[in-house]
Motif scaffolding. Sequence first.
Motif, PDB file in Angstrom:
ATOM      1  N   MET A  68       1.082  -0.974   0.108  1.00 17.16           N
ATOM      2  CA  MET A  68      -0.239   0.317   0.303  1.00 17.16           C
ATOM      3  C   MET A  68       0.996   1.221   0.321  1.00 17.16           C
ATOM      4  O   MET A  68       1.634   1.588   1.029  1.00 17.16           O
ATOM      5  N   ALA A  69       0.981   2.446  -1.623  1.00 13.97           N
ATOM      6  CA  ALA A  69       1.697   3.093  -0.973  1.00 13.97           C
ATOM      7  C   ALA A  69       1.477   4.381  -0.406  1.00 13.97           C
ATOM      8  O   ALA A  69       0.093   4.573   0.996  1.00 13.97           O
ATOM      9  N   GLU A  70       2.429   5.084   0.351  1.00 11.77           N
ATOM     10  CA  GLU A  70       2.452   6.040   1.339  1.00 11.77           C
ATOM     11  C   GLU A  70       1.061   7.206   1.012  1.00 11.77           C
ATOM     12  O   GLU A  70       0.993   7.636  -0.015  1.00 11.77           O
ATOM     13  N   ARG A  71       0.032   7.301   1.671  1.00 13.11           N
ATOM     14  CA  ARG A  71      -0.623   8.494   1.416  1.00 13.11           C
ATOM     15  C   ARG A  71      -0.529   9.799   2.205  1.00 13.11           C
ATOM     16  O   ARG A  71      -0.024   9.887   3.405  1.00 13.11           O
ATOM     17  N   VAL A  72      -0.007  10.613   1.912  1.00  8.26           N
ATOM     18  CA  VAL A  72       0.476  12.289   2.644  1.00  8.26           C
ATOM     19  C   VAL A  72      -0.410  13.081   1.805  1.00  8.26           C
ATOM     20  O   VAL A  72      -1.024  12.981   0.932  1.00  8.26           O
ATOM     21  N   ARG A  73      -0.774  14.170   2.112  1.00 10.74           N
ATOM     22  CA  ARG A  73      -1.580  15.748   2.234  1.00 10.74           C
ATOM     23  C   ARG A  73      -0.732  16.774   1.972  1.00 10.74           C
ATOM     24  O   ARG A  73       0.243  16.335   3.135  1.00 10.74           O
ATOM     25  N   VAL A  74      -0.789  18.077   1.222  1.00  6.05           N
ATOM     26  CA  VAL A  74       0.123  18.855   0.434  1.00  6.05           C
ATOM     27  C   VAL A  74      -0.271  19.625   1.709  1.00  6.05           C
ATOM     28  O   VAL A  74      -1.775  20.043   1.914  1.00  6.05           O
ATOM     29  N   LYS A  75       0.584  20.686   2.542  1.00 11.49           N
ATOM     30  CA  LYS A  75      -0.495  21.679   3.550  1.00 11.49           C
ATOM     31  C   LYS A  75      -0.688  23.526   3.013  1.00 11.49           C
ATOM     32  O   LYS A  75      -0.231  23.114   1.963  1.00 11.49           O
ATOM     33  N   THR A  76      -1.113  22.777   3.497  1.00  8.26           N
ATOM     34  CA  THR A  76      -2.002  24.351   2.880  1.00  8.26           C
ATOM     35  C   THR A  76      -1.933  26.123   3.505  1.00  8.26           C
ATOM     36  O   THR A  76      -3.035  26.517   3.325  1.00  8.26           O
ATOM     37  N   TRP A  77      -0.233  25.584   3.809  1.00 12.10           N
ATOM     38  CA  TRP A  77       0.098  27.057   4.473  1.00 12.10           C
ATOM     39  C   TRP A  77       0.152  28.036   2.884  1.00 12.10           C
ATOM     40  O   TRP A  77       0.580  27.809   2.193  1.00 12.10           O
TER      41      TRP A  77
END
Lengths: 87, 213
Positions: free
Chosen positions: A1-10
């Motif tokens: 399972m690939a690692e899921r990431v979210r881009v910060k909203t800064w």
Amino acid sequence: MAERVRVKTWMPPGHVRAPAYLRGKTGVIERALGAFGNPEQLAYGLPAEKQPLYRVRFSMAEVWGAGAEVSDDTLDAEIYGHWLERV
Amino acid sequence: MPHDHPDHAGISASGHPFRPDNDTPLTYWQRMEVAVRELLIEKGVTTPAEIAAQIDAMDARTPANGARVVARAWTDPAFKARLLADGSAACREMDFDIGALNLVAVENTDDVHNLIVCTLCSCYPRNLLGLPPDWYKTREYRSRAVREPRAVLREFGVELPAQTRVRVHDSTADMRYIVIPARPPGTEGMDSTSLAALVTRDSMIGTGLPRCP
């Protein structure tokens, strides 16, 4: 399972290489690229800390919602580690 | 259609478009560049000949370099595997002076078509492909390639089947990208020099396909 990431909203000023259209979007890490100097410091001649850099793959549906041309087409971008959070 | 001199400001009496002579004052940054260059020469740090030689070296880089890499990938499966694993190391193996370039090679197949863009500026693998085309740096290409890549590809004459997956790569940071286009049919038995002649600049950006023999 690939690692899921979210881009910060800064939304900081300065020489930021995380494109605004990807902030807040979730993708998977396609590959780790190694450590590179942080451009937010390099651009101003400051001592730059090394940041891990990743290629993150987003689906067009995630980036553009219902307006995507084809939902399953993908967009890959290089994002520095300090701009990512695990989800 | 692309136009050779889009920045002309008028039409001559004989009907030829022209650009006015650059008689305007230098900008702040142009003055800065001239001042720094003259100081470096006066202090013996560099010479006009060295500067001219460096400009020559930059102008000498052409897409033919990238085409050689692609042709080798088409004919040498082990090289292609190394190119996909570490693009920079594979190019150095071919004796290209790619400097500090960090290269990622992505492969077009029957199922996948790759397209390269730099939405933030104009990052481009110059050491391998030479200077980028003007359209690569336009706001239109930079914004539309990520938003509607298939529409952009159609305008370049590339019509993809619906089942082909489009992968757009935004060069946002330290990597530069080259597309390894799919080897055209009918090229079995061709040597790498003849194959390289089929590899166009646009096919390595992803906005085109290689020529067919």
